[in-house]
Design a protein around this motif. Structure first.
Motif, mmCIF file in Angstrom:
data_model
loop_
_atom_site.group_PDB
_atom_site.id
_atom_site.type_symbol
_atom_site.label_atom_id
_atom_site.label_comp_id
_atom_site.label_asym_id
_atom_site.label_seq_id
_atom_site.Cartn_x
_atom_site.Cartn_y
_atom_site.Cartn_z
ATOM 1 N N SER A 1 -2.799 -3.801 -10.762
ATOM 2 C CA SER A 1 -4.111 -3.803 -10.108
ATOM 3 C C SER A 1 -4.024 -4.407 -8.710
ATOM 4 C CB SER A 1 -5.115 -4.587 -10.958
ATOM 5 O OG SER A 1 -5.290 -3.995 -12.218
ATOM 6 N N ALA A 2 -3.319 -5.543 -8.604
ATOM 7 C CA ALA A 2 -3.169 -6.188 -7.304
ATOM 8 C C ALA A 2 -2.285 -5.367 -6.371
ATOM 9 C CB ALA A 2 -2.592 -7.591 -7.491
ATOM 10 N N GLU A 3 -1.252 -4.771 -6.914
ATOM 11 C CA GLU A 3 -0.330 -3.973 -6.083
ATOM 12 C C GLU A 3 -0.999 -2.724 -5.529
ATOM 13 O OE1 GLU A 3 3.327 -5.570 -8.850
ATOM 14 O OE2 GLU A 3 2.576 -3.540 -9.117
ATOM 15 N N VAL A 4 -1.783 -2.057 -6.354
ATOM 16 C CA VAL A 4 -2.502 -0.875 -5.866
ATOM 17 C C VAL A 4 -3.423 -1.256 -4.708
ATOM 18 C CG1 VAL A 4 -4.313 0.791 -6.444
ATOM 19 C CG2 VAL A 4 -2.357 0.489 -7.981
ATOM 20 N N ALA A 5 -4.132 -2.369 -4.856
ATOM 21 C CA ALA A 5 -5.027 -2.824 -3.790
ATOM 22 C C ALA A 5 -4.244 -3.123 -2.511
ATOM 23 C CB ALA A 5 -5.796 -4.055 -4.240
ATOM 24 N N ALA A 6 -3.085 -3.772 -2.651
ATOM 25 C CA ALA A 6 -2.277 -4.115 -1.480
ATOM 26 C C ALA A 6 -1.694 -2.885 -0.809
ATOM 27 C CB ALA A 6 -1.158 -5.077 -1.885
ATOM 28 N N ILE A 7 -1.216 -1.934 -1.600
ATOM 29 C CA ILE A 7 -0.680 -0.692 -1.028
ATOM 30 C C ILE A 7 -1.781 0.071 -0.298
ATOM 31 C CG2 ILE A 7 0.281 1.575 -1.600
ATOM 32 C CD1 ILE A 7 1.796 0.178 -3.922
ATOM 33 N N ARG A 8 -2.942 0.192 -0.938
ATOM 34 C CA ARG A 8 -4.082 0.878 -0.307
ATOM 35 C C ARG A 8 -4.424 0.258 1.046
ATOM 36 N NH1 ARG A 8 -8.348 0.989 -5.300
ATOM 37 N NH2 ARG A 8 -8.078 3.155 -5.996
ATOM 38 N N ALA A 9 -4.450 -1.068 1.091
ATOM 39 C CA ALA A 9 -4.912 -1.773 2.281
ATOM 40 C C ALA A 9 -3.877 -1.806 3.398
ATOM 41 C CB ALA A 9 -5.306 -3.205 1.917
ATOM 42 N N THR A 10 -2.626 -1.527 3.081
ATOM 43 C CA THR A 10 -1.574 -1.673 4.090
ATOM 44 C C THR A 10 -0.792 -0.377 4.290
ATOM 45 O OG1 THR A 10 -0.030 -2.568 2.429
ATOM 46 C CG2 THR A 10 -1.365 -4.154 3.656
ATOM 47 N N ALA A 11 0.129 -0.080 3.399
ATOM 48 C CA ALA A 11 0.976 1.105 3.568
ATOM 49 C C ALA A 11 0.212 2.408 3.357
ATOM 50 C CB ALA A 11 2.165 1.038 2.600
ATOM 51 N N GLY A 12 -0.832 2.365 2.520
ATOM 52 C CA GLY A 12 -1.617 3.565 2.249
ATOM 53 C C GLY A 12 -1.087 4.351 1.065
ATOM 54 N N THR A 13 0.210 4.587 1.036
ATOM 55 C CA THR A 13 0.849 5.261 -0.089
ATOM 56 C C THR A 13 2.055 4.430 -0.522
ATOM 57 O OG1 THR A 13 2.275 6.587 1.346
ATOM 58 C CG2 THR A 13 0.145 7.543 0.745
#
Length: 272
Positions: A144-156
């Protein structure tokens, strides 16, 4: 991928490794359970393949040692103490990778706990609850935390969960452990369906017998375990931790760009 042009010089041999061509070149990776075993092997491997890595686990001394090994080999690494049974600790660890490196591209949820082997009716409620907190709720919180971080930064990006070959069949010696890992497979598949449209891939690996401290602890309670595992595997041996890490690295890399929702056995043919 950037290709490097090599020149042949008379009387001189140039042997330079261009890390920009590594399997995980340019990526920021987060690894749980990174202080030993498969997680430590993954930290070393991912860094060799060009990733900047943040190592997470409960034991800081182990984390420091692996981090220093990665740095000594020319890689970029840092560490954060993280208890998968503590939701705030998990979220803080994922936040830390973004604070350090500004982004998150890939994550390997490897951390897990084990309890003494025994039949279903021999598993204590305390052991069952501990396995749930670390081996199932922990990966769920991390994803859950990783998905949020990827969304907010790398995007994919991509996530790999470490499951077990024991999740793919009945597991009479470690029934609660197998149950939690089977639930991780379900979470993996559900997450793949949910986040695939955003370009976030989610897969799992299911290792067979691997030469880690965890399996040696199991073997102390089950004499002859390693011999039984080797005899049941077509390759006639247990895996080295790096062999498992190699599978995770491939699934996290762009070379697996059309793979999501898979639970990949890495078991020497045990399920064949």
């Amino acid at each position: 991928m950037r290709f490097v042009r090599c020149r042949r010089l008379v009387g001189m041999h140039i042997d330079t490794k261009d890390t920009s061509t590594g399997l995980l070149a340019g990526k920021v990776a987060f690894i749980t359970g990174a202080g030993r075993g498969i997680g430590a092997a993954a930290a070393r491997l991912f860094a060799r393949e060009g990733a900047r890595v943040l190592l997470a686990a409960r034991t800081e001394e182990q984390l420091k040692e692996v981090t220093q090994e990665v740095r000594a080999a020319g890689g970029t690494a840092d560490h954060v103490v993280c208890d998968l049974a503590d939701p705030a600790s998990v979220r803080a660890a994922v936040d830390r990778v973004v604070e350090l490196y500004g982004r998150l591209d890939v994550a390997f949820n490897n951390g897990a706990a084990i309890t003494p082997p025994g039949a279903v009716d021999e598993v204590s409620q305390a052991d069952f609850d501990h396995l749930y907190a670390v081996n199932l709720r922990g990966p769920w919180l991390a994803m859950s935390a990783e998905v949020a971080a990827i969304r907010a930064t790398a995007g994919t990006g991509a996530i790999v969960n470490n499951s077990s070959v024991g999740s793919l069949r009945g597991n009479p010696e470690l029934p609660a452990y197998g149950a939690m890992k089977r639930a991780v497979n379900s979470l993996t598949e559900s997450a793949a369906l949910t986040y695939g449209p955003e370009g976030i891939r989610v897969n799992a690996i299911a290792p067979g017998g691997t030469l880690t401290e965890m399996i040696r602890t199991w073997a102390e309670h089950s004499p002859g375990l390693l011999e039984r595992i080797s005899a049941s595997v077509p390759l006639r041996r247990a895996a080295d931790p790096e062999e498992i890490a190699q599978a995770a690295a491939w699934l996290l890399s762009d070379r697996a760009s059309y793979v999501t929702g898979a639970v990949l056995p890495v078991d020497g043919g045990a399920r064949a």
